[in-house]
Write a protein that holds these residues in place. Sequence first.
Motif, PDB file in Angstrom:
ATOM      1  N   ARG A 120       0.828  -1.208   0.000  1.00 36.13           N
ATOM      2  CA  ARG A 120       0.000   0.000   0.000  1.00 36.13           C
ATOM      3  C   ARG A 120       0.867   1.265   0.000  1.00 36.13           C
ATOM      4  O   ARG A 120       0.526   2.246  -0.655  1.00 36.13           O
ATOM      5  CB  ARG A 120      -0.941   0.013   1.202  1.00 36.13           C
ATOM      6  CG  ARG A 120      -2.063  -0.991   1.068  1.00 36.13           C
ATOM      7  CD  ARG A 120      -3.032  -0.863   2.209  1.00 36.13           C
ATOM      8  NE  ARG A 120      -4.054  -1.898   2.146  1.00 36.13           N
ATOM      9  CZ  ARG A 120      -5.125  -1.917   2.910  1.00 36.13           C
ATOM     10  NH1 ARG A 120      -5.326  -0.969   3.817  1.00 36.13           N
ATOM     11  NH2 ARG A 120      -6.000  -2.895   2.799  1.00 36.13           N
ATOM     12  N   ALA A 176       2.208   1.654  -3.510  1.00 32.13           N
ATOM     13  CA  ALA A 176       1.120   2.034  -4.419  1.00 32.13           C
ATOM     14  C   ALA A 176       0.790   3.514  -4.246  1.00 32.13           C
ATOM     15  O   ALA A 176       0.566   4.232  -5.232  1.00 32.13           O
ATOM     16  CB  ALA A 176      -0.108   1.174  -4.159  1.00 32.13           C
ATOM     17  N   ALA A 177       0.779   4.002  -3.016  1.00 32.12           N
ATOM     18  CA  ALA A 177       0.494   5.412  -2.751  1.00 32.12           C
ATOM     19  C   ALA A 177       1.621   6.291  -3.315  1.00 32.12           C
ATOM     20  O   ALA A 177       1.345   7.374  -3.847  1.00 32.12           O
ATOM     21  CB  ALA A 177       0.335   5.646  -1.253  1.00 32.12           C
ATOM     22  N   THR A 221       3.451   5.603  -5.938  1.00 33.47           N
ATOM     23  CA  THR A 221       3.272   5.582  -7.390  1.00 33.47           C
ATOM     24  C   THR A 221       2.160   6.522  -7.800  1.00 33.47           C
ATOM     25  O   THR A 221       2.288   7.267  -8.771  1.00 33.47           O
ATOM     26  CB  THR A 221       2.992   4.151  -7.873  1.00 33.47           C
ATOM     27  OG1 THR A 221       4.072   3.304  -7.449  1.00 33.47           O
ATOM     28  CG2 THR A 221       2.864   4.098  -9.378  1.00 33.47           C
ATOM     29  N   MET A 222       1.058   6.508  -7.035  1.00 34.50           N
ATOM     30  CA  MET A 222      -0.081   7.376  -7.351  1.00 34.50           C
ATOM     31  C   MET A 222       0.296   8.856  -7.185  1.00 34.50           C
ATOM     32  O   MET A 222      -0.153   9.695  -7.949  1.00 34.50           O
ATOM     33  CB  MET A 222      -1.269   7.054  -6.437  1.00 34.50           C
ATOM     34  CG  MET A 222      -1.850   5.659  -6.657  1.00 34.50           C
ATOM     35  SD  MET A 222      -2.738   5.522  -8.179  1.00 34.50           S
ATOM     36  CE  MET A 222      -4.192   6.463  -7.778  1.00 34.50           C
TER      37      MET A 222
END
Length: 131
Positions: A122, A125-126, A128-129
């Motif tokens: 997570r 992923a955060a 990357t976002m």
Amino acid sequence: MKAELCVQTLDNAMASYPAFHGAIIHSDRGAQYTSDLYRRAITRYGICQSMNSAGGRCHDNARRESMWVRMKIELLFDRFNPKQLTVEQLKSLAKRYFMSYWNNRHICASNGSLPPMEKRNRFFAAQTMAA
């Protein structure tokens, strides 16, 4: 505790369990563990020393100690007699416990009740976002 006692403990461990050569030992920053005598002993045995990142951070060590206690309670004490296991069997059990169970299924309160790998996924992923 004196450095000589710590070195004697290493000597005894290596005499009893030669497969420990190259192990990682975690310690605090006590004078016995930062002494020249102790550092020469761990070098002699090819041991990598791990210790908290800066003095006065006792919680670094507390998390590691907590992790090992959980493993002993959940994996060893009710299921195996560690004195009857070989070093290779203990290594295999510990590796499977941490790589399979702990990282992927163990719920950690400090991670928002997520297993470590889920928390890590997570986080990345955060990142990357956000990029």
